[in-house]
Design an enzyme around this catalytic site. Structure first.
Site, PDB file in Angstrom:
ATOM      1  N   PHE A  22      27.717 -41.258  58.624  1.00 23.74           N
ATOM      2  CA  PHE A  22      28.731 -41.764  59.329  1.00 23.74           C
ATOM      3  C   PHE A  22      29.786 -40.623  58.849  1.00 23.74           C
ATOM      4  O   PHE A  22      30.242 -40.550  57.633  1.00 23.74           O
ATOM      5  CB  PHE A  22      29.393 -43.059  59.152  1.00 23.74           C
ATOM      6  CG  PHE A  22      30.784 -43.355  59.837  1.00 23.74           C
ATOM      7  CD1 PHE A  22      30.510 -43.651  61.295  1.00 23.74           C
ATOM      8  CD2 PHE A  22      32.012 -43.093  59.423  1.00 23.74           C
ATOM      9  CE1 PHE A  22      31.553 -43.924  62.119  1.00 23.74           C
ATOM     10  CE2 PHE A  22      32.939 -43.523  60.135  1.00 23.74           C
ATOM     11  CZ  PHE A  22      32.843 -43.798  61.578  1.00 23.74           C
TER      12      PHE A  22
ATOM     13  N   LYS B 224      39.947 -42.104  52.437  1.00 22.39           N
ATOM     14  CA  LYS B 224      40.163 -43.357  52.120  1.00 22.39           C
ATOM     15  C   LYS B 224      40.925 -43.763  50.996  1.00 22.39           C
ATOM     16  O   LYS B 224      42.085 -44.319  51.398  1.00 22.39           O
ATOM     17  CB  LYS B 224      38.822 -44.144  52.335  1.00 22.39           C
ATOM     18  CG  LYS B 224      38.367 -44.048  53.731  1.00 22.39           C
ATOM     19  CD  LYS B 224      37.048 -45.054  53.933  1.00 22.39           C
ATOM     20  CE  LYS B 224      36.971 -45.508  55.238  1.00 22.39           C
ATOM     21  NZ  LYS B 224      35.591 -44.519  55.876  1.00 22.39           N
TER      22      LYS B 224
ATOM     23  N   ASP C  79      30.837 -35.001  52.171  1.00 20.93           N
ATOM     24  CA  ASP C  79      31.689 -36.200  52.815  1.00 20.93           C
ATOM     25  C   ASP C  79      31.981 -37.161  51.876  1.00 20.93           C
ATOM     26  O   ASP C  79      31.107 -38.100  51.847  1.00 20.93           O
ATOM     27  CB  ASP C  79      31.154 -36.880  54.059  1.00 20.93           C
ATOM     28  CG  ASP C  79      32.086 -37.715  54.792  1.00 20.93           C
ATOM     29  OD1 ASP C  79      33.001 -38.121  54.135  1.00 20.93           O
ATOM     30  OD2 ASP C  79      31.950 -37.999  55.990  1.00 20.93           O
TER      31      ASP C  79
HETATM   32  C1  PLP Z   1      35.300 -43.926  57.076  1.00 20.63           C
HETATM   33  C2  PLP Z   1      34.558 -42.661  56.843  1.00 20.63           C
HETATM   34  C3  PLP Z   1      35.094 -41.552  57.860  1.00 20.63           C
HETATM   35  C4  PLP Z   1      36.130 -41.588  59.014  1.00 20.63           C
HETATM   36  O1  PLP Z   1      37.588 -41.571  58.318  1.00 20.63           O
HETATM   37  P1  PLP Z   1      38.506 -41.996  59.284  1.00 20.63           P
HETATM   38  O2  PLP Z   1      39.657 -41.817  58.161  1.00 20.63           O
HETATM   39  O3  PLP Z   1      38.177 -43.374  59.905  1.00 20.63           O
HETATM   40  O4  PLP Z   1      38.841 -41.016  60.323  1.00 20.63           O
HETATM   41  C5  PLP Z   1      34.296 -40.333  57.437  1.00 20.63           C
HETATM   42  N1  PLP Z   1      33.239 -40.109  56.689  1.00 20.63           N
HETATM   43  C6  PLP Z   1      32.958 -41.305  55.754  1.00 20.63           C
HETATM   44  C7  PLP Z   1      31.899 -41.370  54.906  1.00 20.63           C
HETATM   45  C8  PLP Z   1      33.615 -42.646  56.095  1.00 20.63           C
HETATM   46  O5  PLP Z   1      33.197 -43.714  55.580  1.00 20.63           O
END
Ligand code: PLP
Length: 386
Positions: free
Chosen positions: A127, A243, A214
């Site tokens: 994701f 986050k 990521d």
């Molecule tokens: C939540 C998440 C995103 C997206 O972050 P947003 O602040 O909602 O755009 C991207 N990569 C990972 C691994 C995530 O957990």
């Protein structure tokens, strides 16, 4: 009818205040927040350090734009580079935006190498966000469905499978980068083999690809290191986070080193709000707390305590197929679909999440006491046995 677009299936509750791992709803009922705003409020709610930093900064200066120097942003970049081994930072406002910056770096890097269709490898189950580039990168059909035409320049591979990546290396000369989460978060807390990142690093080095991690969810101490790759000997070329960085203030960051750190030039990328004084003040307070209060080490200790506790109390429960975790990213996998547990937990005053239909996910804050960790084990055990 609500005038808010129906992009979320919301639970029938609204919170009015919070403190530590506790939230209160409009009726005054208390909830144990084992999700902390989806891995965002790692210091818990209303952390005094963050509250003070944000209040002071709001009364001093909130925003000037990036047309001018932003000393708090400069200093935050210094601290993030010290913590990570990276060299430069681009500040964005979210995880998806941090990943957009990474994808743009990869493409520009490819063109600088005279590769006209620069391509990034992404993995199944990943994701990366909901913007067009990041949803294209995301390895979940449900996220992509309905949004064709997607972007070109991505190829998919299975997660935790080095052979598949070596295969692409042998056959696709357009690849310039690999983007992957060190632990799949939304994909169900899937932890790869210990040697996975090392293997990827080697293939990336051999082929002059950028290794882009990521760490939007895994970063900021959650797995027991500041970044999850620090459990290994690997240093990526690019790492993104968001986050937990602002404890609820919207801040994202794309960190880079080596050639990736100087790929973007003036005019190549920008963000109006990115890294403004207010969000940077919050992030400084988060880094202060993480380091001074030993919260990163605590994430590792608490994770072991909770996973160990859950394994013990759930032993012999034939509905549970696995309990696993990396620091405070914890999954309890059930034999049958278990999304009904979210509402049931809510009734019991517990906030949890279910991903992939049968994975109960816990992302509790790093500030839990041992007693609170034990209480969480007890509450999850009750949830799963009633
Ligand atoms: C939540 C998440 C995103 C997206 O972050 P947003 O602040 O909602 O755009 C991207 N990569 C990972 C691994 C995530 O957990």
């Amino acid at each position: 009818m609500s005038h808010v677009m129906e992009t979320y299936g919301r639970l029938p509750v609204a919170f009015v205040s919070g403190s530590g791992a506790t939230l209160r709803d409009e009726e005054g009922k208390a909830y144990f927040d084992a999700l902390c705003g989806l891995a965002v409020c790692g210091l818990g709610h209303a952390h005094p350090r963050v509250t003070k930093a944000v209040a002071d900064q709001a009364g001093t200066l909130i925003h000037t734009s990036n047309l001018y120097g932003v000393p708090l942003q400069e200093k935050l970049a210094d601290r993030l580079c010290d913590l990570s081994g990276m060299e430069r930072v681009f500040f964005a406002n979210s995880g998806a935006e941090a990943n957009e910056a990474a994808i743009k770096i990869a493409r520009l890097h490819g063109h600088n190498r005279d590769i006209n269709k620069p391509t990034a490898i992404v993995v199944d189950g990943s994701f990366h966000g909901r913007t067009m580039a990041t949803l294209t990168a995301t390895g979940n059909r449900k996220v992509r469905a309905g949004f064709d035409p997607l972007l070109s320049g991505f190829v998919r591979a299975p997660f935790d499978n080095l052979e598949a990546i070596a295969n692409i290396a042998a056959n696709n000369p357009n690849v310039v980068a690999m983007m992957v989460e060190p632990v799949l978060g939304e994909g169900g807390i899937i932890i790869p083999e210990a040697t996975y990142l090392e293997g990827l690093r080697k293939i990336c080095d051999d082929n002059e690809w950028l290794l882009m991690l990521d760490e939007v969810q895994t970063g900021n101490g959650r797995t027991g290191k500041f970044f999850a790759y620090q459990h290994t000997s690997v240093t990526p070329d690019v790492v993104t986070t968001a986050k937990g960085l602002g404890n609820g203030l919207p801040i994202g960051a794309c960190l880079a080193r080596g050639v990736a750190a100087s790929t973007l030039k003036p005019g190549n990328h920008a963000s109006t709000f990115g890294g403004n004084p207010l969000v940077c003040a919050a992030a400084h307070a988060v880094l202060d707390a993480l380091t001074e209060d030993r919260l990163i080490e605590r994430a590792a200790e608490l994770g072991e305590r909770i996973v160990g506790g859950l394994r013990e109390v759930l032993q012999g429960n034939n509905q549970i197929t696995e309990v696993r975790g990396k620091g405070l990213m914890i999954a309890v996998e059930t034999a049958e679909p278990c999304s009904q547990l979210v509402g049931k937990a809510l009734d019991q005053g517990l906030l949890v999440n279910v991903t992939r239909d049968n994975i109960l996910r816990l992302l509790p804050p790093l500030i839990l006491s041992d007693d609170e960790a034990d209480e969480l084990v007890h509450r999850v055990s009750t949830l799963l046995s009633t």
